[in-house]
Design an enzyme around this catalytic site. Sequence first.
Site, PDB file in Angstrom:
ATOM      1  N   HIS A   1       0.838  -1.191   0.000  1.00 18.33           N
ATOM      2  CA  HIS A   1       0.000   0.000   0.000  1.00 18.33           C
ATOM      3  C   HIS A   1       0.876   1.246   0.000  1.00 18.33           C
ATOM      4  O   HIS A   1       1.937   1.241   0.618  1.00 18.33           O
ATOM      5  CB  HIS A   1      -0.905   0.012   1.251  1.00 18.33           C
ATOM      6  CG  HIS A   1      -2.071   0.920   1.115  1.00 18.33           C
ATOM      7  ND1 HIS A   1      -1.993   2.258   1.396  1.00 18.33           N
ATOM      8  CD2 HIS A   1      -3.338   0.690   0.694  1.00 18.33           C
ATOM      9  CE1 HIS A   1      -3.158   2.809   1.162  1.00 18.33           C
ATOM     10  NE2 HIS A   1      -3.996   1.888   0.730  1.00 18.33           N
TER      11      HIS A   1
ATOM     12  N   ASP B   1      -7.905  -5.419   0.258  1.00 16.01           N
ATOM     13  CA  ASP B   1      -8.401  -6.258  -0.821  1.00 16.01           C
ATOM     14  C   ASP B   1      -8.052  -7.731  -0.672  1.00 16.01           C
ATOM     15  O   ASP B   1      -8.539  -8.563  -1.428  1.00 16.01           O
ATOM     16  CB  ASP B   1      -7.852  -5.755  -2.170  1.00 16.01           C
ATOM     17  CG  ASP B   1      -8.375  -4.381  -2.482  1.00 16.01           C
ATOM     18  OD1 ASP B   1      -9.570  -4.155  -2.246  1.00 16.01           O
ATOM     19  OD2 ASP B   1      -7.597  -3.524  -2.941  1.00 16.01           O
TER      20      ASP B   1
END
Length: 440
Positions: free
Chosen positions: A313, A371
Amino acid sequence: MANKNRRPNNKFAKLSLNNKTFKLPIYNSTQGESVIDISKLHSQAKIFTYDPGFTSTASCESKITFIDGDKGILRYRGYDIEELAIKSDFIEVVNLLIYGDLPNKEQLIKYKKLISRHTLLHEQIINFFQGFRRDAHPMAMMVGVMGALSSFYQDSLDINDPHQRQEATRRIIAKSSTIGAMAYKYSIGQAFVSPKNNLSFSENFLHMCFSNTAEEYKISPILAKAMDTILILHADHEQNASTSTVRLAGSSGANPFACIAAGVSSLWGPAHGGANQAALEMLEEIGSSKNIKKYLSKAKDVNDPFRLMGFGHRVYKNYDPRAKILKKICKKVLNHVGIKNDPILKLAIDLEKIALKEKYFIEKKLYPNVDFYSGIILRAIGFPPEMFTVIFAIARTAGWTAQWTEMSEDPIQKIGRPRQLYTGNKSLKYGLKRSKKNTR
Ligand code: ACO
């Protein structure tokens, strides 16, 4: 970031350039990094800053969402995501994001009514769907229909009218779930199911997706809570790619439905909201824990474009707090639907365990993101992978509209217009130079 009156400061950064010194104001945030105001730099020093991907650039001032990527903290309006996920529900979170405070009981009931009044779509929009191919990705329908709302709801396009802004916001949030459910029904060749306003937002979405004209879907409270938690966790994430897209589109004065359609497009990419579909597809491709090493080698190979989807991320250099919550919910949902030992969940847990011990992932601080587990839950609820990003988009209408509203009310907002480092030709005379190849 240029308003001296609004933000008094007594700290400056100094930039020395061509024997001149420029004083750049520093503004403190209430939490997290301070910023250096470079908005006057070009007019004073005739130089731009260069920051591809905006890795060191704050594009706006915001009071909505706070992330501490090193500590794995996410807060909406000051409230920890862990607490909201347990104690709140999606529409209360929408209200919190847009208005800044948690509503009291009466305000919340009123707000829920206001939102649910807008779940229906204009009959012409229903016809609009018939123009799509049945095999179109439901995100393609989301982009198209969201943008098309601006042709149907012309009484909420005036961005300078606060009442119309609020009306547009409520319409976008309420109608996004109806559009998402219709995109799903259209793709499987079933008739659209009308919303039921006596249901909660999440229950209603499940109803519109899974009821059909012959049979009513029995809504399980466990699955409805899981759905609601997924929506809460995806509701906002400060200035990510899709939110910045919404703000940039909005900065030109474009209408709110067009801005949100731009956000939906930006979200679709596999590096952003499309990663939930890609993560589940990747787990299916890996197939079994015995293949993990092979795929990790691919992920580490600089010459191989393969990346571990659902890992890494821009902001979190620690475990994504949303992934932690989803990992717990995952087991609950699978147990509920009777999948005691899901091979894909086992594979995901093994993959996470092995990856987090590898030097490559430790050094680059790559952890599971939101996710990684959401797809396993959504699949257990009954959604096909193509719907995962649609659900993300429905949730993110909350953050997009909150951020768009904040931008619209910000007196120092201007049209977003980045500059560039130009490295192309200098002046050429037409026709003197021709390319040998006319393709690239
Ligand atoms: N698998 C393997 N290597 C990775 C991964 C990954 N998932 N993510 C990052 N890396 C490596 C990169 O190759 C790069 O290595 P290098 O420094 O040797 O070049 C380094 O880690 C830094 O990666 P960047 O892409 O420069 O980091 P950035 O902050 O730009 O990207 C992103 C973040 C796009 C999320 C990236 O981690 C990624 O592609 N992850 C997979 C897709 C994904 O899960 N996206 C969802 C994000 S969450 C969301 O949008 C809701």
